[in-house]
Design a protein around this motif. Structure first.
Motif, PDB file in Angstrom:
ATOM      1  N   LEU A   9      11.636  -6.661 -38.659  1.00 55.04           N
ATOM      2  CA  LEU A   9      12.834  -7.464 -38.391  1.00 55.04           C
ATOM      3  C   LEU A   9      12.494  -8.934 -38.316  1.00 55.04           C
ATOM      4  CD1 LEU A   9      14.099  -5.464 -35.314  1.00 55.04           C
ATOM      5  CD2 LEU A   9      15.220  -5.538 -37.533  1.00 55.04           C
ATOM      6  N   PRO A  10      13.474  -9.798 -38.564  1.00 59.38           N
ATOM      7  CA  PRO A  10      13.276 -11.207 -38.231  1.00 59.38           C
ATOM      8  C   PRO A  10      13.592 -11.409 -36.745  1.00 59.38           C
ATOM      9  CG  PRO A  10      15.410 -10.926 -39.281  1.00 59.38           C
ATOM     10  CD  PRO A  10      14.796  -9.545 -39.168  1.00 59.38           C
ATOM     11  N   GLY A  11      12.914 -12.324 -36.102  1.00 54.93           N
ATOM     12  CA  GLY A  11      13.192 -12.570 -34.680  1.00 54.93           C
ATOM     13  C   GLY A  11      12.040 -13.291 -34.029  1.00 54.93           C
ATOM     14  N   THR A  12      11.895 -13.104 -32.733  1.00 52.14           N
ATOM     15  CA  THR A  12      10.803 -13.718 -31.985  1.00 52.14           C
ATOM     16  C   THR A  12       9.827 -12.623 -31.574  1.00 52.14           C
ATOM     17  OG1 THR A  12      12.377 -15.354 -31.161  1.00 52.14           O
ATOM     18  CG2 THR A  12      10.256 -15.211 -30.024  1.00 52.14           C
ATOM     19  N   GLU A  41      12.258  -9.746 -30.631  1.00 47.05           N
ATOM     20  CA  GLU A  41      13.556  -9.972 -29.994  1.00 47.05           C
ATOM     21  C   GLU A  41      14.537 -10.496 -31.023  1.00 47.05           C
ATOM     22  OE1 GLU A  41      13.845 -13.402 -27.530  1.00 47.05           O
ATOM     23  OE2 GLU A  41      15.782 -12.808 -26.713  1.00 47.05           O
ATOM     24  N   VAL A  42      15.666  -9.815 -31.120  1.00 47.35           N
ATOM     25  CA  VAL A  42      16.750 -10.322 -31.945  1.00 47.35           C
ATOM     26  C   VAL A  42      18.056  -9.762 -31.412  1.00 47.35           C
ATOM     27  CG1 VAL A  42      16.738  -8.509 -33.740  1.00 47.35           C
ATOM     28  CG2 VAL A  42      17.394 -10.837 -34.338  1.00 47.35           C
ATOM     29  N   MET A  43      19.123 -10.523 -31.491  1.00 41.23           N
ATOM     30  CA  MET A  43      20.449 -10.132 -31.016  1.00 41.23           C
ATOM     31  C   MET A  43      20.420  -9.577 -29.585  1.00 41.23           C
ATOM     32  SD  MET A  43      22.446  -8.738 -34.377  1.00 41.23           S
ATOM     33  CE  MET A  43      21.552  -7.219 -34.466  1.00 41.23           C
ATOM     34  N   LYS A  44      19.743 -10.277 -28.707  1.00 44.17           N
ATOM     35  CA  LYS A  44      19.707  -9.962 -27.273  1.00 44.17           C
ATOM     36  C   LYS A  44      19.024  -8.632 -26.958  1.00 44.17           C
ATOM     37  CE  LYS A  44      24.060 -12.412 -26.891  1.00 44.17           C
ATOM     38  NZ  LYS A  44      25.487 -12.189 -26.989  1.00 44.17           N
ATOM     39  N   HIS A  47      12.852  -5.011 -29.607  1.00 43.99           N
ATOM     40  CA  HIS A  47      12.503  -3.818 -30.370  1.00 43.99           C
ATOM     41  C   HIS A  47      10.996  -3.643 -30.372  1.00 43.99           C
ATOM     42  CE1 HIS A  47      16.599  -3.637 -31.751  1.00 43.99           C
ATOM     43  NE2 HIS A  47      16.524  -4.948 -31.725  1.00 43.99           N
ATOM     44  N   PRO A  67       8.243 -17.341 -34.032  1.00 42.63           N
ATOM     45  CA  PRO A  67       9.317 -16.826 -34.883  1.00 42.63           C
ATOM     46  C   PRO A  67       8.700 -16.056 -36.052  1.00 42.63           C
ATOM     47  CG  PRO A  67       9.347 -19.250 -34.800  1.00 42.63           C
ATOM     48  CD  PRO A  67       8.104 -18.794 -34.108  1.00 42.63           C
ATOM     49  N   VAL A  68       9.235 -14.884 -36.361  1.00 42.98           N
ATOM     50  CA  VAL A  68       8.713 -14.116 -37.500  1.00 42.98           C
ATOM     51  C   VAL A  68       9.854 -13.722 -38.427  1.00 42.98           C
ATOM     52  CG1 VAL A  68       6.678 -13.186 -36.321  1.00 42.98           C
ATOM     53  CG2 VAL A  68       8.837 -11.945 -36.173  1.00 42.98           C
TER      54      VAL A  68
ATOM     55  N   PRO B 207      17.829 -16.453 -31.743  1.00 41.99           N
ATOM     56  CA  PRO B 207      17.742 -15.005 -32.001  1.00 41.99           C
ATOM     57  C   PRO B 207      18.856 -14.197 -31.331  1.00 41.99           C
ATOM     58  CG  PRO B 207      15.771 -15.804 -30.844  1.00 41.99           C
ATOM     59  CD  PRO B 207      16.651 -16.974 -31.064  1.00 41.99           C
ATOM     60  N   GLU B 208      19.579 -14.803 -30.382  1.00 38.50           N
ATOM     61  CA  GLU B 208      20.668 -14.077 -29.717  1.00 38.50           C
ATOM     62  C   GLU B 208      21.892 -13.912 -30.611  1.00 38.50           C
ATOM     63  OE1 GLU B 208      19.165 -16.740 -28.621  1.00 38.50           O
ATOM     64  OE2 GLU B 208      18.665 -16.612 -26.489  1.00 38.50           O
ATOM     65  N   ALA B 209      21.948 -14.649 -31.723  1.00 37.92           N
ATOM     66  CA  ALA B 209      23.153 -14.668 -32.563  1.00 37.92           C
ATOM     67  C   ALA B 209      23.561 -13.253 -32.978  1.00 37.92           C
ATOM     68  CB  ALA B 209      22.894 -15.520 -33.798  1.00 37.92           C
ATOM     69  N   PRO B 290      17.701 -15.357 -37.703  1.00 40.74           N
ATOM     70  CA  PRO B 290      17.205 -16.180 -36.597  1.00 40.74           C
ATOM     71  C   PRO B 290      16.199 -17.213 -37.111  1.00 40.74           C
ATOM     72  CG  PRO B 290      16.969 -13.847 -36.103  1.00 40.74           C
ATOM     73  CD  PRO B 290      17.433 -13.931 -37.506  1.00 40.74           C
ATOM     74  N   HIS B 291      16.180 -18.364 -36.471  1.00 34.03           N
ATOM     75  CA  HIS B 291      15.190 -19.427 -36.687  1.00 34.03           C
ATOM     76  C   HIS B 291      15.391 -20.222 -37.978  1.00 34.03           C
ATOM     77  CE1 HIS B 291      13.193 -17.761 -33.237  1.00 34.03           C
ATOM     78  NE2 HIS B 291      12.962 -16.611 -33.852  1.00 34.03           N
TER      79      HIS B 291
END
Lengths: 78, 323
Positions: A9-12, A41-44, A47, A67-68, B207-209, B290-291
């Protein structure tokens, strides 16, 4: 060629379950199938990224809180 | 006539063009975040444009087909496989009973639309099959799809395998993505300097979007014009006496991180809004990861209406190309 675990996934990316806790996997450690190697972490939501292949001498390519993108190499191992 | 979910992906929901008409009761329109991509997918597989499809965010599901079907995947770019054979995006392809549709890692965009001939035939709620998970409405029992779910399909129309959307009609965000904003009712609440730097700054998607709202960060905080807060407004300068929130409205709680309300938006509240992202650019937001970097671009009403007409013309061109 070194084995890789990629981010689904994309996220942190987080290497630890909580800021004050140790890393899931330390550099140089071995990884078994099913081990959690980090969180994305993505969309609150967070994972768990689980290893689908085993390997030794883990070398993390993504830093904690980096960020990845989806498909980014998180860790390489032998 | 059904499809069985092997793996659901991250958050895959049934979406059509939504359920307008209930926002005054707090129930948002919902529907596909990228409406153009949903329409395109449905056109490719011979469905009505408002048929329900699957919206897969960041990660594709794995689906076993229990009947022959024509499928098209539009929107976000991710490798598409029928069993081991790779397929093209924005193009209709055949899938046989017993075959499995799966996906590789997301390459660009954020949401892929999986349109299947006949459409997903889950029961409509308030006139739409769109999943509004927070309200447990639509979709599969009001939630995202899960492993073992069996998704019913409707009656297929006629479609041409190999039909493809011409590349120039596929729309996705550039980098930085540019989102056009029409300043709104509360524009006077921030200082002239803030009015300028909001549009100068480079923002990034937080990333919360999600489907409710897209949050952005890394721009400078907004300074507010001083005032005594009116009766009924909260004490923070970003508070107003409660107002209606339009789709696309850009609220900035505390003046720090702008949030663009999207298809599953809340209908009202007490945050000032700097303005509204124009309707023509709302689909682009649905394709932001995100980002990624984003610029807000200030426009006037004439530009917003022209953009709306251009977008309608683009959909007409797509209809003509796929007829």
């Amino acid at each position: 060629m070194a084995k890789q675990i990629q981010s689904p996934l994309p996220g942190t990316f987080y290497r630890k379950p909580a800021p004050e806790e140790p890393n899931f996997i330390e550099d140089g450690a071995s990884i078994a199938v099913g081990d959690t190697i980090g969180l994305v972490e993505v969309m609150k939501t967070f994972h768990e990224v689980k290893a689908e292949t085993a390997g030794d001498n883990a070398r993390f390519q993504a830093e904690n809180e980096a960020p990845v993108m989806a498909g980014a190499v998180l860790v390489e191992m032998d | 006539m059904s499809v069985k979910v092997i793996k659901p992906g991250l958050l895959t929901t049934v979406q059509d063009l939504g359920r307008p008409g209930y926002f005054h009761l707090g129930i948002p329109m919902g529907g596909a975040m990228d409406r153009l991509a949903l329409r395109a997918g449905n056109m490719l597989v011979g469905n009505d444009e408002d048929a329900a499809a699957l919206e897969a965010v960041f990660m594709g599901p794995e689906l076993a087909f229990e009947a022959d079907a024509v499928v098209a995947v539009t929107g976000a770019e991710m490798p598409i496989f029928v069993d081991d054979e790779e397929q093209q995006g924005w193009t209709a392809f055949e899938i046989k009973a017993g075959q499995v549709l799966s996906f590789g890692f997301l390459k660009s965009g954020a949401r892929a639309y999986i349109a299947i001939s006949g459409g997903i035939d889950t029961p409509p709620a308030l006139g739409s099959r769109s999943t509004y998970a927070i309200g447990a409405l639509g979709g599969v029992n009001g939630r995202a799809i899960a492993a073992e779910d069996v998704l019913p399909l409707g009656q297929a129309g006629t479609s041409k395998t190999g039909a493809t959307v011409p590349p120039e009609l596929r729309r996705g965000p550039g980098s930085p993505a540019e989102l056009r904003v029409l300043p709104g009712l509360y524009w006077h609440r921030i200082t002239e300097a803030a009015q300028e730097h909001f549009f100068e700054d480079d923002w990034t998607v937080a990333p919360e979007a999600d489907r409710m709202g897209y949050r952005f960060r890394n721009g400078r905080p907004l300074e507010f014009v001083e005032r005594e807060q009116p009766f009924g407004a909260g004490s923070d300068p970003s508070n107003i006496v409660d107002g209606c929130y339009p789709y696309g409205s850009v609220q900035v709680p505390g003046g720090t991180e702008p949030i663009v309300l999207h298809r599953d938006a809340v209908s009202g509240g007490g945050y000032f809004m700097i303005g509204t992202v124009i309707s023509a650019d709302m689909d682009l937001i649905g394709q932001l990861q995100p980002h990624v970097p984003v610029k807000f671009v200030k426009v006037d009403m004439d530009t917003a209406l022209d953009a709306r007409h251009e977008r309608a013309a683009q959909i007409d061109a797509m209809r003509a190309a796929l007829r």
